[in-house]
Design a protein around this motif. Structure first.
Motif, PDB file in Angstrom:
ATOM      1  N   PHE A 265      -1.589  45.215  -5.281  1.00 32.18           N
ATOM      2  CA  PHE A 265      -2.559  46.015  -4.731  1.00 32.18           C
ATOM      3  C   PHE A 265      -4.165  45.514  -4.958  1.00 32.18           C
ATOM      4  CE2 PHE A 265      -5.193  50.026  -4.317  1.00 32.18           C
ATOM      5  CZ  PHE A 265      -4.523  50.569  -2.866  1.00 32.18           C
TER       6      PHE A 265
ATOM      7  N   GLY B 110      -4.433  44.396  -1.127  1.00 26.13           N
ATOM      8  CA  GLY B 110      -4.595  45.771  -0.869  1.00 26.13           C
ATOM      9  C   GLY B 110      -3.174  46.601  -0.255  1.00 26.13           C
ATOM     10  N   TYR B 111      -1.983  45.840  -0.709  1.00 31.57           N
ATOM     11  CA  TYR B 111      -0.710  46.458  -0.683  1.00 31.57           C
ATOM     12  C   TYR B 111       0.267  45.529  -1.501  1.00 31.57           C
ATOM     13  CZ  TYR B 111       0.503  42.330   2.159  1.00 31.57           C
ATOM     14  OH  TYR B 111       0.541  41.368   2.751  1.00 31.57           O
TER      15      TYR B 111
END
Length: 205
Positions: free
Chosen positions: A40, A44-45
């Protein structure tokens, strides 16, 4: 929540210990080396990237080969990411069928068989028209217009068109047997796609 890439070998039947017959799909699942970990903070994930399907180096681009070499992985044709499946996995580790258990419920995603351009009867299970007394409306879809208001055809109306050849996820499939020596996963029921098609296997729930 284990996940793995697999190749659909076909369907067969096996006999359980109590004598009843299980209709199963045989999947050649893995081994799948971990080629990347998405975090993350950086991406971003969260996800884990697995590779599958041995191939020759000449069938891959230099970028693909370089990416696989970073993980000390051999030339592999298919690369997929599984969201929220990273867990304790690290780059260079290998996921095998032993990550699953007999009796576990899984969901399997694949590309369904393409059936080309089909009419409404085959594609949407429409009823056919009368076949006697001079009827010219046997397999036609019938009127699709509304009236002077709104004087147009609404979007999304069911009509003829391309059938199949799209991503399908089959949920609620149960693992009947696991054969680690042959990398085989036997799943009760049918799985999307043709024989030798690549599918994604995830735990369901």
């Amino acid at each position: 929540m284990p996940a793995i890439l697999a190749r659909k070998l076909g369907m067969t039947q096996v006999f359980a210990e109590d004598g009843h017959v299980e209709r199963v799909t045989v999947l050649e699942a893995g081994p799948c080396p971990v080629t990347a970990i998405r975090t993350f903070d950086r991406d971003g994930y969260e996800a884990v990237q697995l590779a599958f399907g041995a191939t020759k180096e000449k069938h891959l681009t230099r970028a693909e080969l370089g990416h696989l070499k970073k993980a000390d992985a051999p030339p592999l044709r298919h690369v997929r990411e599984f969201r929220d499946e990273a867990g304790e996995l690290m780059i260079g580790e290998t996921v095998t069928v032993e990550a699953f258990e007999v009796g576990q419920t899984v969901k399997i995603a694949g590309t369904s068989k393409g059936k080309g351009f089909q009419g409404t009867i085959k594609r949407h299970n429409f009823a056919s028209g009368p076949k006697s007394h001079g009827s010219h409306n046997v397999r036609a879809p019938g009127s699709i217009g509304a009236s002077a208001t709104p004087s147009r055809v609404f979007k999304g109306i069911r009509g003829p068109g391309q059938m199949g050849n799209k991503r399908v996820t089959q949920k609620g499939l149960t693992i009947v047997d696991i054969r680690p020596d042959d990398n085989l996963l036997l799943v009760r029921g049918s799985v999307p796609g043709p024989r030798n098609g690549v599918v994604e296997v995830r735990t369901d729930g």
